[in-house]
Design an enzyme around this catalytic site. Structure first.
Site, PDB file in Angstrom:
ATOM      1  N   LYS A  54       0.843  -1.199   0.000  1.00  0.00           N
ATOM      2  CA  LYS A  54       0.000   0.000   0.000  1.00  0.00           C
ATOM      3  C   LYS A  54       0.878   1.249   0.000  1.00  0.00           C
ATOM      4  O   LYS A  54       1.900   1.306   0.695  1.00  0.00           O
ATOM      5  CB  LYS A  54      -0.900  -0.041   1.246  1.00  0.00           C
ATOM      6  CG  LYS A  54      -1.918   1.079   1.342  1.00  0.00           C
ATOM      7  CD  LYS A  54      -2.777   0.862   2.592  1.00  0.00           C
ATOM      8  CE  LYS A  54      -3.855   1.925   2.759  1.00  0.00           C
ATOM      9  NZ  LYS A  54      -4.694   1.662   3.955  1.00  0.00           N
ATOM     10  N   SER A 129      -9.383   2.051   2.637  1.00  0.00           N
ATOM     11  CA  SER A 129      -8.395   2.804   1.888  1.00  0.00           C
ATOM     12  C   SER A 129      -7.384   1.921   1.166  1.00  0.00           C
ATOM     13  O   SER A 129      -6.594   2.397   0.362  1.00  0.00           O
ATOM     14  CB  SER A 129      -7.649   3.757   2.832  1.00  0.00           C
ATOM     15  OG  SER A 129      -6.970   3.049   3.865  1.00  0.00           O
ATOM     16  N   SER A 153     -10.325  -0.611   6.530  1.00  0.00           N
ATOM     17  CA  SER A 153      -9.564  -0.314   5.311  1.00  0.00           C
ATOM     18  C   SER A 153      -8.932  -1.521   4.655  1.00  0.00           C
ATOM     19  O   SER A 153      -8.500  -1.439   3.498  1.00  0.00           O
ATOM     20  CB  SER A 153      -8.485   0.731   5.603  1.00  0.00           C
ATOM     21  OG  SER A 153      -9.058   2.003   5.781  1.00  0.00           O
TER      22      SER A 153
END
Length: 437
Positions: A54, A129, A153
């Site tokens: 990420k 996210s 997330s």
């Protein structure tokens, strides 16, 4: 590695899952992995395995932006702790995945890289996210993704994309090198954890062992059939009819398999808990830079309220006391079971839309538009507020072919035990989907 990059070149342009690639170094490292293996050497349990990270984790020599425009050209000189642990186990970082700005939304889009599409229908959200990670794993662009979870997330995008996601207990995996925070936080964050996204519970368990340092214990023989508490309906929390139907079918299949499954009433007031989560999120996690207007309104509200409660710190102490009380309530409930199963998300993936706008949902035969945050993270926030481990498991698809998932929540600090139970459940009702194309 070459085959993987060919797949990335073919598919990533449509879905925008990966935003920064480290092709030359990854290919060189793959060649070194081949040579080491030919000499009988092993780098560890992930020897030569390509992984993606990420974009909120710092990576040495590879751009790290956290989807935040002022960090557009930021290139760290060292790896985040979690990245270093995976690399030390033999993994090869091939690139970074798209994320919401400063990890502060349950959709994935930002002003630097744009929007990530769902692997099963690009016009729909991949969640957030960690949406880029979930999409990359579902598309077969990466076998393992490193993500973070402050309020769903990892689990929300895993559910929307039809893959597996693990949110560990708070404090199990070091967060050093994870953005946010941008500076020195005023209060300790009791919500955010580092976790993984993969295509099986076994891969989640392996990555957890490497990241946490705990032994890989998923293959230990169970002492008894897992005791599973199951909740499919919650007062004041809506759920789409197709999600309800998929959960009911999964419950019947699991029950018929001989598992010990008991339908239970919600052990906590989800509406109350979610409200407290929002408050704690503002105090401990949500960066001011992500939504300055919202922060201004929140602190004006808290300042006005503090006049009658003894000050801002008194408000915060009361909030932390409420958190401890809810943790104690859940602990007493969870002692009776090996896990608690509930929906992962109230709906399947919805079409891209502006954050904060209500989400369309069909509940009990009636079409409605439901509050954005409750329609996305309404079932996910509780595990962050409680600090408990949780695994998202895909269980099927809706009529549009979009994935539907459940999550199983375990007792705090009992992460390996939960993964063992999740593997048992996934073998019976988990849906390992073909690679999206």
């Amino acid at each position: 590695m070459q085959s993987l990059f060919e797949r990335i070149d073919r598919l990533n342009g449509k879905y925008n899952a990966l935003v920064s690639l480290d092709r030359p170094r990854a290919l060189q490292r793959a060649r070194e992995a081949d040579l080491a293996q030919a000499r009988g050497q092993s780098w560890g349990p992930l020897h030569g395995v390509p992984i993606t990270v990420k974009d909120s984790f710092r990576t040495a020599g590879l751009r790290t932006t956290a989807g935040y425009a002022p960090l557009r050209d930021s290139v760290p000189d060292r790896d985040a702790d979690a990245v270093a642990r995976l690399k030390n186990a033999g993994a090869i970082v091939i690139g970074k995945s798209n994320c919401a700005p400063l990890c502060s939304d349950l959709q994935t889009r930002n002003d630097i890289f744009g929007t990530t599409g769902n692997p099963w229908e690009a016009g729909r959200t991949a969640g957030g996210s960690s949406g880029g990670e979930a999409a990359a794993v579902a598309l077969g662009l990466s076998p393992l993704g490193l993500g973070s979870d402050s309020g769903g997330s990892i689990r929300v995008p895993a559910s929307y994309c039809g893959v597996y996601g693990f949110k560990p207990s708070i404090g199990k995996i070091a967060r050093d090198g994870l953005i946010p925070p941008l500076g020195d936080p005023a209060r300790e964050d009791s919500l955010t954890v580092v976790g993984a996204i993969a295509r099986s519970v076994r891969d989640l368990a392996l990555s957890y062992s490497i990241l946490s340092g705990e032994p890989y214990g998923i293959d230990a023989a169970p002492q008894h059939a897992p005791r599973i508490a199951w909740t499919g309906e919650f007062p004041r929390q809506l759920m789409d009819d197709e999600v309800s139907s998929a959960l009911e079918a999964a419950y019947r299949t699991l029950s018929d398999s001989g598992a010990s499954v008991e339908k239970v009433e919600p052990p906590l007031d989800l509406h109350f808990l979610n409200f407290k989560y929002f408050m704690l999120n503002m105090y401990e996690f949500s960066p001011r830079e992500s939504s300055p207007g919202l922060h201004k309104l929140f602190w004006l509200f808290e300042s006005a309220r503090s006049v009658f409660s003894g000050g801002i710190e008194a408000n915060y102490k009361k909030l932390k006391a409420d958190q401890r009380e809810q943790v104690d309530l859940f602990d007493r409930f969870a002692q009776q079971f090996d896990c608690w199963a509930l929906p992962a998300t109230p709906t399947a993936a919805f079409h891209h839309q502006k954050s904060g706008r209500p989400i369309p949902i069909r509940h009990r035969g009636k079409s409605k538009r439901y509050s954005y945050w409750h329609a996305t993270g309404g079932f996910a926030f509780l595990a962050n507020f409680l600090g408990c481990p949780s695994v998202a498991i895909p269980i099927g698809r809706d009529r549009n072919g979009l994935p539907i998932g459940i999550q199983v929540v375990g007792r705090r600090e009992q992460d390996t035990a939960l993964l063992r139970t999740a593997a048992h459940i996934a073998e019976r009702i988990g849906s390992t989907m073909p690679l999206a194309t």
